[in-house]
Write a protein that holds these residues in place. Structure first.
Motif, PDB file in Angstrom:
ATOM      1  N   HIS A 171      66.454   4.652  49.975  1.00  0.00           N
ATOM      2  CA  HIS A 171      67.063   4.923  48.665  1.00  0.00           C
ATOM      3  C   HIS A 171      67.700   3.678  48.045  1.00  0.00           C
ATOM      4  N   SER A 172      67.156   2.520  48.346  1.00  0.00           N
ATOM      5  CA  SER A 172      67.701   1.291  47.754  1.00  0.00           C
ATOM      6  C   SER A 172      67.210   1.061  46.342  1.00  0.00           C
ATOM      7  N   LEU A 173      66.158   1.768  45.936  1.00  0.00           N
ATOM      8  CA  LEU A 173      65.585   1.583  44.608  1.00  0.00           C
ATOM      9  C   LEU A 173      65.160   2.946  44.080  1.00  0.00           C
ATOM     10  N   HIS A 174      65.431   3.187  42.800  1.00  0.00           N
ATOM     11  CA  HIS A 174      65.077   4.454  42.175  1.00  0.00           C
ATOM     12  C   HIS A 174      64.389   4.174  40.841  1.00  0.00           C
ATOM     13  N   ILE A 175      63.610   5.138  40.392  1.00  0.00           N
ATOM     14  CA  ILE A 175      63.007   5.033  39.065  1.00  0.00           C
ATOM     15  C   ILE A 175      64.112   5.101  38.011  1.00  0.00           C
ATOM     16  N   GLY A 176      64.106   4.146  37.090  1.00  0.00           N
ATOM     17  CA  GLY A 176      65.142   4.048  36.071  1.00  0.00           C
ATOM     18  C   GLY A 176      66.181   2.991  36.352  1.00  0.00           C
ATOM     19  N   ASP A 177      66.194   2.422  37.578  1.00  0.00           N
ATOM     20  CA  ASP A 177      67.148   1.364  37.889  1.00  0.00           C
ATOM     21  C   ASP A 177      66.840   0.101  37.096  1.00  0.00           C
ATOM     22  N   VAL A 178      67.898  -0.617  36.737  1.00  0.00           N
ATOM     23  CA  VAL A 178      67.769  -1.915  36.056  1.00  0.00           C
ATOM     24  C   VAL A 178      68.074  -2.994  37.081  1.00  0.00           C
ATOM     25  N   VAL A 179      67.063  -3.788  37.411  1.00  0.00           N
ATOM     26  CA  VAL A 179      67.205  -4.767  38.488  1.00  0.00           C
ATOM     27  C   VAL A 179      66.698  -6.125  38.016  1.00  0.00           C
ATOM     28  N   THR A 180      67.134  -7.133  38.759  1.00  0.00           N
ATOM     29  CA  THR A 180      66.655  -8.500  38.578  1.00  0.00           C
ATOM     30  C   THR A 180      66.147  -8.991  39.924  1.00  0.00           C
ATOM     31  N   VAL A 181      64.858  -9.351  39.982  1.00  0.00           N
ATOM     32  CA  VAL A 181      64.248  -9.822  41.212  1.00  0.00           C
ATOM     33  C   VAL A 181      63.184 -10.847  40.844  1.00  0.00           C
ATOM     34  N   ASP A 182      63.122 -11.907  41.635  1.00  0.00           N
ATOM     35  CA  ASP A 182      62.123 -12.955  41.417  1.00  0.00           C
ATOM     36  C   ASP A 182      62.176 -13.491  39.987  1.00  0.00           C
ATOM     37  N   ASN A 183      63.408 -13.682  39.478  1.00  0.00           N
ATOM     38  CA  ASN A 183      63.653 -14.203  38.121  1.00  0.00           C
ATOM     39  C   ASN A 183      63.091 -13.294  37.036  1.00  0.00           C
ATOM     40  N   ARG A 184      62.963 -12.021  37.331  1.00  0.00           N
ATOM     41  CA  ARG A 184      62.495 -11.044  36.345  1.00  0.00           C
ATOM     42  C   ARG A 184      63.495  -9.904  36.282  1.00  0.00           C
ATOM     43  N   LYS A 185      63.907  -9.552  35.061  1.00  0.00           N
ATOM     44  CA  LYS A 185      64.849  -8.469  34.857  1.00  0.00           C
ATOM     45  C   LYS A 185      64.161  -7.360  34.070  1.00  0.00           C
ATOM     46  N   GLY A 186      64.316  -6.139  34.542  1.00  0.00           N
ATOM     47  CA  GLY A 186      63.692  -5.033  33.842  1.00  0.00           C
ATOM     48  C   GLY A 186      64.078  -3.702  34.461  1.00  0.00           C
ATOM     49  N   GLN A 187      63.418  -2.659  33.989  1.00  0.00           N
ATOM     50  CA  GLN A 187      63.691  -1.295  34.438  1.00  0.00           C
ATOM     51  C   GLN A 187      62.541  -0.805  35.302  1.00  0.00           C
ATOM     52  N   VAL A 188      62.865  -0.197  36.428  1.00  0.00           N
ATOM     53  CA  VAL A 188      61.855   0.332  37.343  1.00  0.00           C
ATOM     54  C   VAL A 188      61.245   1.591  36.720  1.00  0.00           C
ATOM     55  N   THR A 189      59.939   1.570  36.481  1.00  0.00           N
ATOM     56  CA  THR A 189      59.258   2.711  35.870  1.00  0.00           C
ATOM     57  C   THR A 189      58.340   3.438  36.836  1.00  0.00           C
ATOM     58  N   SER A 190      57.971   2.816  37.947  1.00  0.00           N
ATOM     59  CA  SER A 190      57.073   3.462  38.899  1.00  0.00           C
ATOM     60  C   SER A 190      57.254   2.841  40.277  1.00  0.00           C
ATOM     61  N   LEU A 191      57.198   3.694  41.307  1.00  0.00           N
ATOM     62  CA  LEU A 191      57.258   3.256  42.701  1.00  0.00           C
ATOM     63  C   LEU A 191      55.979   3.698  43.394  1.00  0.00           C
ATOM     64  N   THR A 192      55.234   2.759  43.917  1.00  0.00           N
ATOM     65  CA  THR A 192      54.020   3.074  44.653  1.00  0.00           C
ATOM     66  C   THR A 192      54.151   2.531  46.063  1.00  0.00           C
ATOM     67  N   THR A 193      53.157   2.840  46.896  1.00  0.00           N
ATOM     68  CA  THR A 193      53.209   2.372  48.278  1.00  0.00           C
ATOM     69  C   THR A 193      52.868   0.901  48.410  1.00  0.00           C
ATOM     70  N   ARG A 194      52.401   0.249  47.341  1.00  0.00           N
ATOM     71  CA  ARG A 194      52.043  -1.168  47.428  1.00  0.00           C
ATOM     72  C   ARG A 194      52.869  -2.056  46.507  1.00  0.00           C
ATOM     73  N   TYR A 195      53.300  -1.545  45.356  1.00  0.00           N
ATOM     74  CA  TYR A 195      54.039  -2.381  44.414  1.00  0.00           C
ATOM     75  C   TYR A 195      55.001  -1.521  43.607  1.00  0.00           C
ATOM     76  N   VAL A 196      55.911  -2.225  42.913  1.00  0.00           N
ATOM     77  CA  VAL A 196      56.878  -1.594  42.017  1.00  0.00           C
ATOM     78  C   VAL A 196      56.595  -2.085  40.607  1.00  0.00           C
ATOM     79  N   VAL A 197      56.546  -1.150  39.660  1.00  0.00           N
ATOM     80  CA  VAL A 197      56.302  -1.503  38.257  1.00  0.00           C
ATOM     81  C   VAL A 197      57.650  -1.734  37.591  1.00  0.00           C
ATOM     82  N   LEU A 198      57.830  -2.944  37.073  1.00  0.00           N
ATOM     83  CA  LEU A 198      59.077  -3.340  36.424  1.00  0.00           C
ATOM     84  C   LEU A 198      58.786  -3.617  34.950  1.00  0.00           C
ATOM     85  N   LYS A 199      59.394  -2.831  34.069  1.00  0.00           N
ATOM     86  CA  LYS A 199      59.186  -3.017  32.624  1.00  0.00           C
ATOM     87  C   LYS A 199      60.210  -4.002  32.085  1.00  0.00           C
ATOM     88  N   ILE A 200      59.706  -5.129  31.568  1.00  0.00           N
ATOM     89  CA  ILE A 200      60.578  -6.197  31.070  1.00  0.00           C
ATOM     90  C   ILE A 200      61.074  -5.846  29.669  1.00  0.00           C
TER      91      ILE A 200
END
Length: 431
Positions: free
Chosen positions: A271-300
């Motif tokens: 539960h460290s990440l949820h859909i709708g969270d606003v995060v900054t990772v790898d010099n990218r800031k955005g909102q988490v819109t999807s969680l998959t088993t391979r990647y996370v979709v971050l909307k900038i």
């Protein structure tokens, strides 16, 4: 020499002619028309009750439309079978015996199309495959009725070759492909149906829904493969060899892919990440819109979407603005001139913040005098908002416009950088 199917067809035709002469065909027509009419009424009632709302998703509309079309041939087939069973007590029913396989073929076509639409709801190539499935089923039915199907199957079985001691024919390969395709379609259809129900379960949080749906889909696909392999003629024990090869591959070159999949399940479980969270990772800031088993979709913020591997969220530092609290503090710096009334400017800024509905009352907005700068006095408006990504830019713009309008009414100056330049005459320089 006539085949069994040809003899059966001729017998049905003779029975049909006899029934026309005796008048019993009218009872069969009555049963057929009544079954079709009742099936149509039931389908219409189902469509009216289960019609999706105006704002429903495209996937739901496609699913309900396909299910409604599947319902008619199934209901008609069931009613015709019941009517034939009742009518057999008094008359023979060759007409209904011909109609039943036609309705079964129609139901089979709609069932396959329904599963395809549930599995691949957003694909445009489905229309072409729907026509192909329809023509294939009807062609097979025609070949079966005319008695040509056994000869064609024998011809396909005669076209064969050997791989070692294993004999392979075109018929065996075709049957294997059909069995594998049907097994996988059933698995994907069940996975899509269960996933839709799981994602609507209000008792589970979003992470639990996502991981449960992914595990369910994986297990059903694995079960479909295990069921399809024996139907194709592949020994399941060969999977042990494949598993060893997969382990070697993971150790040599697929460890990054395996790491992303394992990291995805870790993210969903802890539960460290949820859909709708606003995060900054790898010099990218955005909102988490999807969680998959391979990647996370971050909307900038600019509307683009970044697909970030799950491994990055495990091995890198992630700055989350909404981890434990979705509230976010925003600071609006404003500088006024030294000749402007400071208390009036601070009151204008505070009143402008209180007029905005998006600004939280607890903690309440605060205006502070930060410092005395070279060109003016630096003030800061500190506010708290609930949805930082949803309207932060519009909120800043609205506040700035309101403050600027009030500053002009009260004669409060927003200074610009000023420098004093002195020119000395040459004789003064010599002195």
């Amino acid at each position: 020499m006539q085949s069994d199917n040809e003899i059966e067809i001729q017998s049905l035709l003779r029975s049909l002619i006899t029934d026309v002469q005796e008048g019993s065909v009218l009872w069969q027509l009555a049963v057929l028309l009544a079954s079709l009419g009742l099936a149509w009424l039931l389908q219409r009632q189902f469509r009216q009750r289960m019609a999706p709302e105006a704002g429903a998703s495209r996937t739901l509309n496609i699913s309900m439309s396909s299910l409604s079309r599947l319902l008619f041939p199934l209901l008609a087939l069931a009613l015709v079978i019941i009517g034939r069973g009742a009518l057999n007590h008094w008359y023979s029913t060759p007409l209904l015996n011909i109609v039943i396989p036609l309705l079964f073929a129609l139901a089979l076509i709609h069932a396959v199309v329904y599963m395809l639409r549930r599995v691949f709801s957003s694909q445009d190539w489905l229309r072409t495959w729907e026509r192909f499935i329809g023509w294939a089923v009807w062609s097979g039915l025609v070949l079966h009725i005319t008695g040509l199907l056994p000869g064609i199957l024998t011809l396909l079985d005669d076209i064969s070759f050997h791989i070692g001691k294993q004999r392979l024919s075109v018929l065996l390969i075709t049957q294997g492909i059909l069995a594998f395709t049907i097994s996988m379609l059933l698995a994907l259809w069940l996975a899509s149906s269960l996933e839709a129900r799981i994602m609507q379960a209000a008792a589970l949080n979003i992470n639990q829904r996502v991981i449960l749906s992914k595990v369910t889909r994986t297990m059903l696909i694995l079960l479909g493969v295990l069921v399809a392999l024996p139907m194709v003629g592949v020994d399941i024990t060969v999977l042990s060899v494949f598993g060893g090869a997969l382990g070697v591959g993971l150790g040599l070159g697929l460890q990054k892919i395996a790491s992303n999949y394992i990291s995805g399940f870790i993210i969903l479980l802890d539960h460290s990440l949820h859909i709708g969270d606003v995060v900054t990772v790898d010099n990218r800031k955005g909102q988490v819109t999807s969680l998959t088993t391979r990647y996370v979709v971050l909307k900038i913020e600019d509307g683009t979407e970044a697909l970030i591997p799950n491994d990055t969220f495990i091995t890198s530092t992630v700055i989350s603005q909404t981890y434990s609290d979705h509230r976010l503090r925003l600071i609006l710096p404003i500088q006024i001139g030294y000749a402007s009334p400071v208390e009036a400017a601070m009151k204008i800024m505070l009143d402008a913040a209180k007029k905005q509905q998006n600004i939280l009352a607890d903690p309440e907005p605060v205006v502070v005098l930060k410092e005395f700068a070279d060109s003016g006095i630096n003030l800061e408006l500190v506010i708290w908002v609930e949805d930082p990504e949803g309207g932060a830019l519009r909120l800043r713009s609205s506040l700035n416009l309101e403050i600027w309008s009030e500053f002009k009414k009260h004669g409060i100056e927003i200074p610009f950088p000023q420098r004093e330049v002195r020119l000395l005459q040459p004789e003064k320089l010599e002195n």
